[in-house]
Design a protein around this motif. Structure first.
Motif, PDB file in Angstrom:
ATOM      1  N   ASN A  71      53.192 -57.802 -16.265  1.00 61.79           N
ATOM      2  CA  ASN A  71      52.224 -56.850 -16.809  1.00 61.79           C
ATOM      3  C   ASN A  71      50.785 -57.334 -16.698  1.00 61.79           C
ATOM      4  O   ASN A  71      49.905 -56.591 -16.243  1.00 61.79           O
ATOM      5  N   LEU A  72      50.530 -58.554 -17.113  1.00 60.10           N
ATOM      6  CA  LEU A  72      49.149 -59.038 -17.147  1.00 60.10           C
ATOM      7  C   LEU A  72      48.657 -59.530 -15.785  1.00 60.10           C
ATOM      8  O   LEU A  72      47.554 -59.205 -15.369  1.00 60.10           O
ATOM      9  N   ARG A  73      49.478 -60.314 -15.091  1.00 62.40           N
ATOM     10  CA  ARG A  73      49.026 -60.869 -13.810  1.00 62.40           C
ATOM     11  C   ARG A  73      49.183 -59.890 -12.663  1.00 62.40           C
ATOM     12  O   ARG A  73      48.283 -59.739 -11.833  1.00 62.40           O
ATOM     13  N   GLU A  74      50.355 -59.242 -12.592  1.00 58.79           N
ATOM     14  CA  GLU A  74      50.617 -58.321 -11.486  1.00 58.79           C
ATOM     15  C   GLU A  74      50.158 -56.896 -11.785  1.00 58.79           C
ATOM     16  O   GLU A  74      50.034 -56.078 -10.876  1.00 58.79           O
ATOM     17  N   GLY A  75      49.942 -56.595 -13.066  1.00 61.35           N
ATOM     18  CA  GLY A  75      49.397 -55.294 -13.441  1.00 61.35           C
ATOM     19  C   GLY A  75      50.377 -54.133 -13.427  1.00 61.35           C
ATOM     20  O   GLY A  75      49.954 -52.970 -13.368  1.00 61.35           O
ATOM     21  N   PHE A  76      51.678 -54.415 -13.519  1.00 62.58           N
ATOM     22  CA  PHE A  76      52.655 -53.327 -13.550  1.00 62.58           C
ATOM     23  C   PHE A  76      52.750 -52.737 -14.956  1.00 62.58           C
ATOM     24  O   PHE A  76      53.012 -53.475 -15.912  1.00 62.58           O
ATOM     25  N   PRO A  77      52.568 -51.435 -15.114  1.00 66.27           N
ATOM     26  CA  PRO A  77      52.866 -50.800 -16.404  1.00 66.27           C
ATOM     27  C   PRO A  77      54.350 -50.967 -16.721  1.00 66.27           C
ATOM     28  O   PRO A  77      55.197 -50.868 -15.832  1.00 66.27           O
ATOM     29  N   ILE A  78      54.658 -51.227 -17.994  1.00 63.45           N
ATOM     30  CA  ILE A  78      56.031 -51.447 -18.435  1.00 63.45           C
ATOM     31  C   ILE A  78      56.405 -50.380 -19.451  1.00 63.45           C
ATOM     32  O   ILE A  78      55.663 -50.141 -20.412  1.00 63.45           O
ATOM     33  N   PHE A  79      57.560 -49.731 -19.248  1.00 62.06           N
ATOM     34  CA  PHE A  79      58.095 -48.767 -20.209  1.00 62.06           C
ATOM     35  C   PHE A  79      59.465 -49.282 -20.635  1.00 62.06           C
ATOM     36  O   PHE A  79      60.412 -49.255 -19.838  1.00 62.06           O
ATOM     37  N   ALA A  80      59.569 -49.764 -21.870  1.00 59.16           N
ATOM     38  CA  ALA A  80      60.792 -50.440 -22.311  1.00 59.16           C
ATOM     39  C   ALA A  80      61.231 -49.940 -23.688  1.00 59.16           C
ATOM     40  O   ALA A  80      60.421 -49.440 -24.474  1.00 59.16           O
ATOM     41  N   ILE A  81      62.529 -50.106 -23.955  1.00 61.29           N
ATOM     42  CA  ILE A  81      63.095 -49.759 -25.261  1.00 61.29           C
ATOM     43  C   ILE A  81      64.031 -50.872 -25.706  1.00 61.29           C
ATOM     44  O   ILE A  81      64.456 -51.708 -24.909  1.00 61.29           O
ATOM     45  N   SER A  82      64.375 -50.858 -26.976  1.00 60.76           N
ATOM     46  CA  SER A  82      65.372 -51.787 -27.498  1.00 60.76           C
ATOM     47  C   SER A  82      66.761 -51.195 -27.317  1.00 60.76           C
ATOM     48  O   SER A  82      66.949 -49.975 -27.372  1.00 60.76           O
ATOM     49  N   GLY A  83      67.760 -52.072 -27.094  1.00 63.45           N
ATOM     50  CA  GLY A  83      69.145 -51.648 -26.968  1.00 63.45           C
ATOM     51  C   GLY A  83      69.948 -52.056 -28.183  1.00 63.45           C
ATOM     52  O   GLY A  83      69.394 -52.577 -29.160  1.00 63.45           O
ATOM     53  N   ASN A  84      71.256 -51.862 -28.130  1.00 61.46           N
ATOM     54  CA  ASN A  84      72.085 -52.179 -29.295  1.00 61.46           C
ATOM     55  C   ASN A  84      72.199 -53.680 -29.545  1.00 61.46           C
ATOM     56  O   ASN A  84      72.563 -54.107 -30.640  1.00 61.46           O
ATOM     57  N   HIS A  85      71.889 -54.510 -28.552  1.00 61.16           N
ATOM     58  CA  HIS A  85      71.916 -55.965 -28.748  1.00 61.16           C
ATOM     59  C   HIS A  85      70.593 -56.492 -29.303  1.00 61.16           C
ATOM     60  O   HIS A  85      70.539 -57.628 -29.781  1.00 61.16           O
ATOM     61  N   ASP A  86      69.547 -55.702 -29.194  1.00 60.22           N
ATOM     62  CA  ASP A  86      68.220 -56.162 -29.616  1.00 60.22           C
ATOM     63  C   ASP A  86      67.962 -55.888 -31.090  1.00 60.22           C
ATOM     64  O   ASP A  86      68.544 -54.975 -31.673  1.00 60.22           O
ATOM     65  N   SER A  87      67.056 -56.655 -31.661  1.00 60.37           N
ATOM     66  CA  SER A  87      66.547 -56.361 -32.994  1.00 60.37           C
ATOM     67  C   SER A  87      65.247 -55.585 -32.838  1.00 60.37           C
ATOM     68  O   SER A  87      64.243 -56.137 -32.374  1.00 60.37           O
ATOM     69  N   GLY A  88      65.281 -54.307 -33.188  1.00 57.20           N
ATOM     70  CA  GLY A  88      64.093 -53.488 -33.048  1.00 57.20           C
ATOM     71  C   GLY A  88      62.905 -54.033 -33.813  1.00 57.20           C
ATOM     72  O   GLY A  88      61.771 -54.018 -33.334  1.00 57.20           O
ATOM     73  N   ILE A  89      63.158 -54.540 -35.010  1.00 58.54           N
ATOM     74  CA  ILE A  89      62.072 -55.064 -35.846  1.00 58.54           C
ATOM     75  C   ILE A  89      61.412 -56.266 -35.182  1.00 58.54           C
ATOM     76  O   ILE A  89      60.186 -56.382 -35.122  1.00 58.54           O
ATOM     77  N   ARG A  90      62.239 -57.179 -34.675  1.00 56.91           N
ATOM     78  CA  ARG A  90      61.668 -58.371 -34.037  1.00 56.91           C
ATOM     79  C   ARG A  90      60.947 -58.026 -32.742  1.00 56.91           C
ATOM     80  O   ARG A  90      59.878 -58.567 -32.449  1.00 56.91           O
ATOM     81  N   LEU A  91      61.528 -57.125 -31.946  1.00 60.88           N
ATOM     82  CA  LEU A  91      60.894 -56.752 -30.686  1.00 60.88           C
ATOM     83  C   LEU A  91      59.573 -56.023 -30.893  1.00 60.88           C
ATOM     84  O   LEU A  91      58.677 -56.095 -30.053  1.00 60.88           O
ATOM     85  N   SER A  92      59.459 -55.319 -32.009  1.00 60.26           N
ATOM     86  CA  SER A  92      58.268 -54.495 -32.236  1.00 60.26           C
ATOM     87  C   SER A  92      57.025 -55.315 -32.560  1.00 60.26           C
ATOM     88  O   SER A  92      55.911 -54.782 -32.569  1.00 60.26           O
ATOM     89  N   THR A  93      57.193 -56.608 -32.808  1.00 65.71           N
ATOM     90  CA  THR A  93      56.033 -57.466 -33.098  1.00 65.71           C
ATOM     91  C   THR A  93      55.059 -57.432 -31.923  1.00 65.71           C
ATOM     92  O   THR A  93      55.420 -57.732 -30.790  1.00 65.71           O
ATOM     93  N   GLY A  94      53.846 -57.042 -32.190  1.00 67.57           N
ATOM     94  CA  GLY A  94      52.827 -57.012 -31.152  1.00 67.57           C
ATOM     95  C   GLY A  94      52.641 -55.675 -30.476  1.00 67.57           C
ATOM     96  O   GLY A  94      51.700 -55.499 -29.690  1.00 67.57           O
ATOM     97  N   THR A  95      53.494 -54.689 -30.762  1.00 66.00           N
ATOM     98  CA  THR A  95      53.394 -53.417 -30.053  1.00 66.00           C
ATOM     99  C   THR A  95      52.063 -52.680 -30.259  1.00 66.00           C
ATOM    100  O   THR A  95      51.657 -51.937 -29.362  1.00 66.00           O
ATOM    101  N   PRO A  96      51.364 -52.835 -31.393  1.00 60.40           N
ATOM    102  CA  PRO A  96      50.101 -52.105 -31.541  1.00 60.40           C
ATOM    103  C   PRO A  96      49.077 -52.431 -30.463  1.00 60.40           C
ATOM    104  O   PRO A  96      48.257 -51.585 -30.116  1.00 60.40           O
ATOM    105  N   TRP A  97      49.119 -53.646 -29.927  1.00 55.13           N
ATOM    106  CA  TRP A  97      48.133 -53.968 -28.893  1.00 55.13           C
ATOM    107  C   TRP A  97      48.742 -54.096 -27.489  1.00 55.13           C
ATOM    108  O   TRP A  97      48.026 -54.237 -26.513  1.00 55.13           O
TER     109      TRP A  97
END
Length: 332
Positions: A71-97
């Motif tokens: 994302n930062l070096r190559e500049g690819f936009p990323i569209f991602a979601i959490s799955g059933n193995h992920d912790s949505g709360i933990r993954l959401s850290t930092g999403t505002p920016w």
């Protein structure tokens, strides 16, 4: 609009105790190379970024480094979601920016109804959720299954459709008519997780995660990308890779295969052959091997001898039953 569709990375997942972080880095590096080669406009990751809700430090470091590179070096936009193995709360850290660099990671049902507009496409990012989340969100006690929830979810999403744009849904569920492998975690009770394929028809493309076989579903506008690595013996014959999706008048799909650092193989041979350099130098003995022994007698210290030559043995089974030796006589 051209994008790359991947999912089910399961960073940190082991195969019968074997650590696979290096292998995961190897194939994920290939995905970036494919994205650059195909000149995609964005990368879609349809859930199960990690294998556990509390991932290891190594797994987190791998994922963070990837996102910095992609994302930062190559500049690819990323569209991602959490799955059933992920912790949505933990993954959401930092999403505002995150979105300031076109990195969109959504982990809550409520976020899915505001499409992300990129070029001529609306992306609806729908993370994995349980029926209770929809029951609370819609304030509807009648919602008891994922199918009932998805009917409400898609109905609301359609109110946001812009007729001048394409619509892409990114989601992480089991779609009716799909084929499962042994390595997917069962998330249904009596089939209650199944989403009918016809519910997905309003979208130009549905980028799915959860099933590890890219051929698990062959719906005109919907595909599973499958996992980038084989995670069980049941996946031995599956192709692993990513989809390149072109949204034109019709959807155009191209599957790009990935090459693993170590593959999974089945071998049938006698114990004597397995120890013979003329035999094992003809195969990749670094691969994960399921061995079927032709011998029928007990072989003392068998595994220790085999592991000196084959470092990644998944299992050893007799191909034709076994004869036990006792007091010099054969006992069938």
């Amino acid at each position: 609009m051209r994008f790359l569709h991947t999912a089910d990375w399961h960073i940190g997942k082991k195969l019968q105790g074997y650590d696979r972080i290096k292998e995961q880095e190897h194939v994920l590096t290939q995905i970036l190379a494919i994205a650059k080669e195909e000149n995609v406009d964005a990368i879609v990751i349809a859930g199960d970024l990690y294998d556990r809700s509390v991932p290891s430090v190594d797994a987190i470091e791998v994922f963070n480094q990837l996102m910095v590179e992609w994302n930062l070096r190559e500049g690819f936009p990323i569209f991602a979601i959490s799955g059933n193995h992920d912790s949505g709360i933990r993954l959401s850290t930092g999403t505002p920016w995150f979105s300031q660099s076109d990195y969109y990671l959504q982990t809550r049902l409520a976020e899915a109804f505001q499409p992300i507009i990129f070029k001529d496409t609306q992306f609806f990012l729908l993370p994995y959720f349980e029926p209770i989340s929809a029951r609370i969100y819609f304030e509807d006690e009648q919602i008891r299954t994922i199918q009932q929830a998805m009917e409400k979810v898609i109905e609301k999403m359609k109110t946001q459709f812009d007729s001048t744009k394409k619509q892409v849904l990114v989601s992480h569920f089991f779609v009716t008519g799909s084929m499962k492998s042994d390595s997917e975690t069962k998330i249904e009770v009596g089939g209650l997780d199944a989403v009918p394929g016809d519910l997905l028809e309003p979208f130009d493309y549905v980028a799915l995660g959860h099933l590890h076989n890219q051929a698990a579903l062959n719906q005109k506008n919907a595909r599973y990308s499958g996992s980038p690595l084989k995670f069980s013996l049941s996946e031995i014959n599956q192709k692993k890779g990513v989809w390149i999706v072109d949204l034109e008048e019709d959807v155009s799909l191209n599957f790009r295969e990935l090459t693993p650092l170590y593959d999974i193989e089945e071998i049938t041979a006698s114990f004597k052959e397995l120890l013979n350099p003329d035999f094992y130098q003809t195969i990749n003995r670094e691969n994960y091997l399921q061995i079927y022994l032709e011998d029928r007698t007990i072989i003392p210290n068998m595994m220790n001898q085999l592991r000196k030559i084959y470092p990644r043995i998944l299992g050893v089974e007799r191909s034709n039953g076994r004869v036990e030796l006792k007091q010099g006589k054969q006992k069938r």
